[in-house]
Structures are given as structure tokens and as C-alpha cells.
Design a protein around this motif. Structure first.
Motif, PDB file in Angstrom:
ATOM      1  N   GLY A 203       0.995  -1.178   0.186  1.00  0.00           N
ATOM      2  CA  GLY A 203       0.137  -0.059  -0.040  1.00  0.00           C
ATOM      3  C   GLY A 203       0.861   1.129   0.062  1.00  0.00           C
ATOM      4  O   GLY A 203       2.004   1.140  -0.198  1.00  0.00           O
ATOM      5  N   GLY A 204       0.403   2.254   0.552  1.00  0.00           N
ATOM      6  CA  GLY A 204       1.154   3.431   0.826  1.00  0.00           C
ATOM      7  C   GLY A 204       2.467   2.963   1.432  1.00  0.00           C
ATOM      8  O   GLY A 204       3.668   3.708   1.414  1.00  0.00           O
ATOM      9  N   SER A 205       2.221   2.272   2.586  1.00  0.00           N
ATOM     10  CA  SER A 205       3.457   1.711   3.375  1.00  0.00           C
ATOM     11  C   SER A 205       3.341   0.396   2.957  1.00  0.00           C
ATOM     12  O   SER A 205       2.397  -0.589   3.179  1.00  0.00           O
ATOM     13  N   ASN A 275       3.729   9.701  -5.517  1.00  0.00           N
ATOM     14  CA  ASN A 275       3.907   8.571  -4.543  1.00  0.00           C
ATOM     15  C   ASN A 275       2.944   7.664  -4.937  1.00  0.00           C
ATOM     16  O   ASN A 275       2.844   6.589  -4.134  1.00  0.00           O
ATOM     17  N   ASP A 276       1.826   7.734  -5.691  1.00  0.00           N
ATOM     18  CA  ASP A 276       0.858   6.856  -5.876  1.00  0.00           C
ATOM     19  C   ASP A 276       1.110   5.952  -7.164  1.00  0.00           C
ATOM     20  O   ASP A 276       1.542   6.318  -8.114  1.00  0.00           O
ATOM     21  N   SER A 277       0.882   4.642  -6.843  1.00  0.00           N
ATOM     22  CA  SER A 277       1.101   3.720  -7.946  1.00  0.00           C
ATOM     23  C   SER A 277       0.216   3.849  -9.016  1.00  0.00           C
ATOM     24  O   SER A 277       0.777   3.511 -10.063  1.00  0.00           O
ATOM     25  N   ARG A 278      -0.889   4.340  -8.914  1.00  0.00           N
ATOM     26  CA  ARG A 278      -1.853   4.616 -10.098  1.00  0.00           C
ATOM     27  C   ARG A 278      -1.159   5.593 -11.110  1.00  0.00           C
ATOM     28  O   ARG A 278      -1.212   5.449 -12.332  1.00  0.00           O
ATOM     29  N   ALA A 323      -4.029  -4.736   1.151  1.00  0.00           N
ATOM     30  CA  ALA A 323      -3.896  -3.304   0.940  1.00  0.00           C
ATOM     31  C   ALA A 323      -3.948  -2.800  -0.423  1.00  0.00           C
ATOM     32  O   ALA A 323      -4.100  -3.663  -1.278  1.00  0.00           O
ATOM     33  N   GLY A 324      -3.805  -1.340  -0.395  1.00  0.00           N
ATOM     34  CA  GLY A 324      -4.325  -0.637  -1.769  1.00  0.00           C
ATOM     35  C   GLY A 324      -3.908  -1.306  -3.036  1.00  0.00           C
ATOM     36  O   GLY A 324      -4.523  -1.600  -3.958  1.00  0.00           O
ATOM     37  N   ILE A 325      -2.523  -1.551  -3.152  1.00  0.00           N
ATOM     38  CA  ILE A 325      -1.903  -2.051  -4.271  1.00  0.00           C
ATOM     39  C   ILE A 325      -1.971  -3.612  -4.289  1.00  0.00           C
ATOM     40  O   ILE A 325      -2.391  -4.052  -5.458  1.00  0.00           O
ATOM     41  N   ASN A 328      -5.735  -4.164  -5.541  1.00  0.00           N
ATOM     42  CA  ASN A 328      -6.236  -3.627  -6.882  1.00  0.00           C
ATOM     43  C   ASN A 328      -5.186  -3.718  -7.851  1.00  0.00           C
ATOM     44  O   ASN A 328      -5.411  -3.616  -9.207  1.00  0.00           O
ATOM     45  N   GLY A 329      -3.957  -4.086  -7.651  1.00  0.00           N
ATOM     46  CA  GLY A 329      -2.972  -3.874  -8.837  1.00  0.00           C
ATOM     47  C   GLY A 329      -2.737  -5.262  -9.271  1.00  0.00           C
ATOM     48  O   GLY A 329      -1.804  -5.977  -9.075  1.00  0.00           O
ATOM     49  N   ARG A 356     -10.517  -7.353  -7.921  1.00  0.00           N
ATOM     50  CA  ARG A 356     -10.313  -5.942  -7.706  1.00  0.00           C
ATOM     51  C   ARG A 356     -10.796  -5.621  -6.204  1.00  0.00           C
ATOM     52  O   ARG A 356     -12.128  -5.669  -6.011  1.00  0.00           O
TER      53      ARG A 356
HETATM   54  P1  AMP Z   1      -3.248   1.783   1.233  1.00  0.00           P
HETATM   55  O1  AMP Z   1      -2.029   2.516   1.959  1.00  0.00           O
HETATM   56  O2  AMP Z   1      -3.609   0.437   1.797  1.00  0.00           O
HETATM   57  O3  AMP Z   1      -4.499   2.760   1.303  1.00  0.00           O
HETATM   58  O4  AMP Z   1      -2.749   1.782  -0.421  1.00  0.00           O
HETATM   59  C1  AMP Z   1      -2.609   3.036  -0.924  1.00  0.00           C
HETATM   60  C2  AMP Z   1      -1.867   2.751  -2.103  1.00  0.00           C
HETATM   61  O5  AMP Z   1      -2.715   1.840  -3.099  1.00  0.00           O
HETATM   62  C3  AMP Z   1      -1.815   3.777  -3.501  1.00  0.00           C
HETATM   63  O6  AMP Z   1      -0.272   3.662  -3.918  1.00  0.00           O
HETATM   64  C4  AMP Z   1      -2.536   3.753  -4.380  1.00  0.00           C
HETATM   65  O7  AMP Z   1      -2.090   4.066  -5.772  1.00  0.00           O
HETATM   66  C5  AMP Z   1      -3.015   2.132  -4.438  1.00  0.00           C
HETATM   67  N1  AMP Z   1      -4.165   1.806  -5.058  1.00  0.00           N
HETATM   68  C6  AMP Z   1      -5.450   2.117  -4.255  1.00  0.00           C
HETATM   69  N2  AMP Z   1      -6.470   1.842  -5.319  1.00  0.00           N
HETATM   70  C7  AMP Z   1      -5.843   1.334  -6.356  1.00  0.00           C
HETATM   71  C8  AMP Z   1      -6.189   0.950  -7.726  1.00  0.00           C
HETATM   72  N3  AMP Z   1      -7.527   0.851  -8.283  1.00  0.00           N
HETATM   73  N4  AMP Z   1      -5.359   0.312  -8.432  1.00  0.00           N
HETATM   74  C9  AMP Z   1      -3.931   0.544  -8.222  1.00  0.00           C
HETATM   75  N5  AMP Z   1      -3.556   0.934  -7.258  1.00  0.00           N
HETATM   76  C10 AMP Z   1      -4.257   1.265  -6.312  1.00  0.00           C
END
Ligand code: AMP
Length: 391
Positions: A203-205, A275-278, A323-325, A328-329, A356
């Protein structure tokens, strides 16, 4: 049992109120505040709001408050949040300056605001308390080790939830029960085949954790959440020789080096974009070489730690993404699992693309290693641990 989970940042306060019973928990209220200058006021406001909205008729109805504390000096686990816990947080303020002070202050404020409630701290390091000295010891002088410099590991709440849920999904109810009761009973031996999991919290971390029979054997993160994989703005692993070299050559102070390594490094530092993977994936798709480098370096680091834990675990039953990535990744998951067939890891591309932000098994039906996606819900994890501790 009514459990308030308090998420305290240096300038924010978020909460979720759970009604917990034996079968699980349900959110009955949630809210938050940004740009907070005085946490005591927003805690009072939260309690008034819950009363005004008819969620509680009296603050004394809140049985417990849970805190996802990060790093304590000489203290870890799921513990009563008392003066000892506050002292442990204060003792490591220098290592976790953004996280420890608001939690130490928040515990004090809840002691006053809810004198009848039981306060519980779940340290992010808790899941790693049974790792071996060979794992957690850095090769540094004894005087450094004596002041607490060692590997701790973080994201413990998230990875422990993965330990429980992956065992349930893998048909290992025996291991799931050990994982659920870990902070009550400690590690337990099992009859028969071990259950070995590598959990990727991306995720972010981000961190990767190896788990045997419901217990962590190690984490990609070490002394501070600054280490391991490249983080959103934080550096991840770095040769200790690089810091004095950069300070002397660039003429920067220690504070400035620390600022750049925490705010301008990681995926942001490598990509130079975000810093955002998207954003990074979108830029890489248009041919941006730095964005592609950030992606490649991140995947390599994740695979590096998967390889390390694969050897330490002596085999593998499941790889989990959370977590986020992780949730969803789809590209990240595909790249991480590429060319691992020799180790029994077979990703099903269609299942991967279809998944997803939902729970799924995305390996082929006959893959010896199951690849799982399990959504994280750290507040629920915390409420569950508080409930287990107090009931
Ligand atoms: P978190 O810290 O778990 O909230 O994750 C945040 C990370 O998740 C960020 O880098 C986002 O780019 C990534 N993220 C959230 N939604 C998506 C998505 N739909 N596709 C790819 N990465 C995502």
C-alpha cells in the motif's frame, strides 16, 4: 462489547465504533477530524456526537478503546494501554516521530475522557515477538543493540489477520485457530503438515512477512517503518554507508538527509512523479522511463523478500496480497508471480484480472501454492484483538 478504535495522527483523529460479539463485529458509527490542533477537544466532540446521534446514551457505555500503536521501547504485544505503554511510546519517539507522540497523548486523553473504559494498545510489532535472535539481530556493536536497535517488523495487525484468514481459505482450521488465539496462548505446535504463508501488504506503506503455522518468522521491515520495500515517499532498505557519503558530498545536515529519505524517496524518489502507484503506472504506460524504473525496482524488492521467506519457511502453501496495491494492482500481482512455476506458484491471469478489492483465490485450480487476495480492514482487526483480550 462496544469497542471504539481510535486512529490518531499528528493532525488527525479518526474513529470507528464497533459492536463486538462472539461471531464478529459490526461498525455502528464512524467519523473523523482533519487539521486537529487539540486532540482532547475532538475526543470530547466525538463522544458528544455519538450521544446526540443516539448511538450511545452515555459515554460509559463504551467498554473499550483500541489503539494501533506502532513501536514501543521494551514493550510489544496486545497490552493494556496504561502508563507503561505510554512510557514505551515516549521511549521511541525519536524512531517513530509521526506516530508515537499522538498515541501517547491520545491514551492519556482517553484515560480522562472515558475513565471506566478499558484501553488496549496493539503494537504493530506484536506479530513479530516470537522471531528468532538470528532473524532480529543486526551485526552492530553491543552498545547499539543494548539501546534497542534490532529488527522489529511492522504492519503486524494486517499480517496477523492474513495469518488467520489465509488458513481459513486454505482449509486449515487448526492453524486459523492458533493464529486467532496467538496473543492469548502464544505459538502452538501442530500435528502434521505445516502451513506456510508469505503475506504481501502493499500500500502506501508496504511490507512482506513470512508466516509459519500462524506465527510470523520475519518481516521485510526492520528497526523502523523506514526500511524494507520502497515505500510511497520513504526509502526502504539502504546501505548505511550511503547516508554519511551523501551528507558529506551534498553538504546536507543529518536532519535534511532524514527529511529527504522520509519525504522524497521511495516510489516518489525513483519515479520523480508521484507516490501513488496509479499515477506511476499511467506514466510508465506512456513510456516514462523513471516511472518504469520505480515499478521494476518495487517488484524486484517484493520478489527478493518472497525468495528470502520461501527459503526460511522451507516451502510455501500460499502467497497473499493485501492493502491498496495488493488488492487492486493486477499488474503488480502478475509481475510478482511471474516465472515462479518452479516453486509451485501458478497465477490464473483471468482470475487475477477479475479480482479488484475483493477476496479471491487467483491461482489456477491445480496450483500447489494458492495465491490469495484478502482485503485489509485494520480497524476491524484491532476491534477483534481488543475483544479477544478483554473477553
Ligand atoms: P493503502 O495504503 O493500503 O491505502 O494503499 C494506497 C496505495 O494503493 C496507493 O499507492 C494507491 O495507488 C494504491 N491503490 C489504491 N487503489 C488502487 C487501484 N484501483 N489500482 C492500483 N493501485 C491502487
Amino acid at each position: 462489547m462496544l469497542v471504539l478504535v481510535a486512529n490518531l495522527g499528528s493532525t488527525s483523529f479518526k474513529y470507528r465504533l464497533f459492536r463486538m460479539d462472539q461471531s464478529d463485529g459490526k461498525v455502528v458509527a464512524k467519523g473523523g477530524y482533519e487539521r486537529v490542533t487539540d486532540h482532547a477537544t475532538v475526543i470530547e466532540d466525538t463522544l458528544s456526537t455519538l450521544q446526540r446521534d443516539g448511538i450511545i446514551s452515555n459515554p460509559d457505555e463504551i467498554d473499550a478503546v483500541g489503539f494501533k500503536t506502532v513501536l514501543g521501547k521494551n514493550l510489544s504485544g496486545c497490552v493494556i494501554a496504561d502508563q507503561k505503554a505510554i512510557d514505551a511510546l515516549d521511549g521511541f519517539t525519536a524512531v517513530a516521530p509521526a506516530h508515537n507522540p499522538p498515541y501517547a497523548a491520545g491514551i492519556r486523553q482517553f484515560q480522562t475522557a472515558l475513565p471506566k473504559a478499558r484501553l488496549v494498545a496493539l503494537f504493530e510489532t506484536a506479530f513479530y515477538q516470537w522471531t528468532s535472535p538470528a532473524y532480529y539481530s543486526y551485526a552492530i556493536p553491543k552498545a547499539w543493540r543494548d539501546i534497542g536497535i534490532r529488527r522489529y517488523g511492522f504492519h503486524g495487525a494486517s499480517h496477523k489477520f492474513i495469518a488467520e484468514r489465509s488458513a481459513e481459505l486454505g482449509g486449515r482450521d487448526d492453524v486459523a485457530e492458533i493464529a486467532r488465539r496467538l496473543y492469548l496462548d502464544g505459538p502452538q505446535s501442530i500435528d502434521g503438515k505445516p502451513f506456510r504463508v508469505i503475506s504481501c501488504h502493499l500500500g502506501g506503506s508496504s511490507s512482506v512477512t513470512g508466516i509459519r503455522n500462524g506465527v510470523a518468522i520475519g518481516s521485510s521491515m526492520g528497526f523502523s517503518p523506514q526500511s524494507g520495500l520502497p515505500q510511497n515517499n520513504r526509502v526502504g532498505d539502504l546501505d548505511s554507508g550511503a547516508i554519511p557519503y551523501a551528507m558529506r558530498t551534498l553538504g546536507i545536515s543529518l536532519d535534511e538527509a532524514e527529511r529527504q529519505l522520509t519525504k522524497e524517496s521511495g516510489l516518489l524518489g525513483l519515479s520523480g512523479i508521484s507516490n501513488d502507484s496509479r499515477d506511476i503506472e499511467a506514466a510508465a504506460a506512456t513510456g516514462n522511463a523513471d516511472a518504469q524504473l520505480a515499478i521494476d525496482a518495487n517488484i524486484r524488492a517484493i520478489r527478493h523478500w518472497i525468495g528470502a521467506f520461501l527459503i526460511d519457511l522451507g516451502g510455501l502453501d500460499a502467497i497473499v496480497f493485501t492493502a491498496g496495491i495488493g488488492e487492486n494492482g493486477t499488474n503488480t500481482r502478475a509481475e510478482v508471480c511471474k516465472n515462479l512455476e518452479a516453486f509451485g506458484v501458478y497465477l490464473d491471469p483471468a482470475k487475477n484480472t477479475a479480482c479488484r478489492a475483493s477476496e479471491a483465490i487467483i491461482s489456477t485450480d491445480d496450483s500447489p501454492v494458492k495465491i490469495m487476495v484478502i482485503p485489509a480492514n485494520e480497524e476491524l482487526v484491532l476491534a477483534r484483538e481488543v475483544y479477544r483480550k478483554l473477553s
